[in-house]
Design an enzyme around this catalytic site. Sequence first.
Site, short mmCIF file in Angstrom:
data_model
loop_
_atom_site.label_atom_id
_atom_site.label_comp_id
_atom_site.label_asym_id
_atom_site.label_seq_id
_atom_site.Cartn_x
_atom_site.Cartn_y
_atom_site.Cartn_z
N SER A 142 34.72 12.34 49.18
CA SER A 142 36.13 12.02 49.36
C SER A 142 36.59 11.14 48.20
CB SER A 142 36.35 11.28 50.68
OG SER A 142 37.67 10.77 50.76
N TYR A 156 34.23 4.54 56.31
CA TYR A 156 34.21 5.95 55.91
C TYR A 156 34.09 6.05 54.39
CZ TYR A 156 36.14 10.63 54.95
OH TYR A 156 36.35 11.91 54.48
#
Length: 247
Positions: A142, A156
Site C-alpha cells: 500500500s 496497517y
Amino acid sequence: MKTALVTGGGRGIGRETSLLLAQRGYQVAVNYHQNAAAAEEVVTLITRQGGQAFSVQADIAQEQQVEAMFALIDRQPGTLTALVNNAGILFQQTTLEQLTAERINRVFATNVTGCFICCREAVKRMALNHGGQGGAIVNVSSAASRLGAPGEYVDYAASKGAMDTLTKGLSLEVAAQGIRVNCVRPGFIYTEMHADGGEPGRVDRVASAIPMKRGGHPEEIAQAICWLLSDEASYITGTFIDAAGGR
C-alpha cells in the site's frame, strides 16, 4: 497448466486480478476467508468465459490453514507458478494512542505473518532446488507504507512496510532459484476496504489531494500485478510499482 493463487481473491483488487489472470491462461485458485459466495462468483465468471478456477478457504493468519490450502492446490492438476499476496485487513480509523496490542497483533497476523507463510509455501513449490519450475510472487502492499496513514491506521501502514521489506529480502534470497518477487503499492482505490475502516466514501473525500485528481479502480491495480507476473517482466525482481495516482 500454470496455476496462480490469489489470496483474498473474492473481492476488490483480488477479484479483478483473478479474472484477469484467468483471461491470460492461468488456472486460478481463488482464496477466501469467510465470503464463500464472493469467491464462488469469481469462479463462476471465470468458468463461464472458458477459463479454469476453483475456490479455496483459508484464514491466512493461521499457519495450518495456509498449509492445508497449498496441499489442496497440490492435488489439483497444474503447477503453481504465481502467487498474489493480496489478502489484508484493517480496522476502524483511529490514532496510535487508541491502539491495543490485540488489534495490532491481528493486523500483523494477516498482513505480515500470513504473507510470510504463503511466500514460504510457494517457494517450496517453485524453487529450482526443490524441483520446481520457478515462478513469480507479487505482494500487494500500500502507499500507506510510504505515507504512514497518520490519524487513520498506522498499524496497517506499518504492516505494509513489513511487506515491502519482505519483498526486497525474499527477492534476493530466491533470485537464483527462478523466482521473481515484486510488489505493487496501491493508493486510494475504490474497494470495500474503506468501509472496513469506517469511511466508505474515503476515496472521494481525498480525491482532490491526489495529483491525478481521482481515485483508482481495482482493475488498474490488477493490470500492474498481472504484468509483474508475466514474461514481459522477466528481468524484474525486488521492484515496487506505486499505483497511487502520483502520491
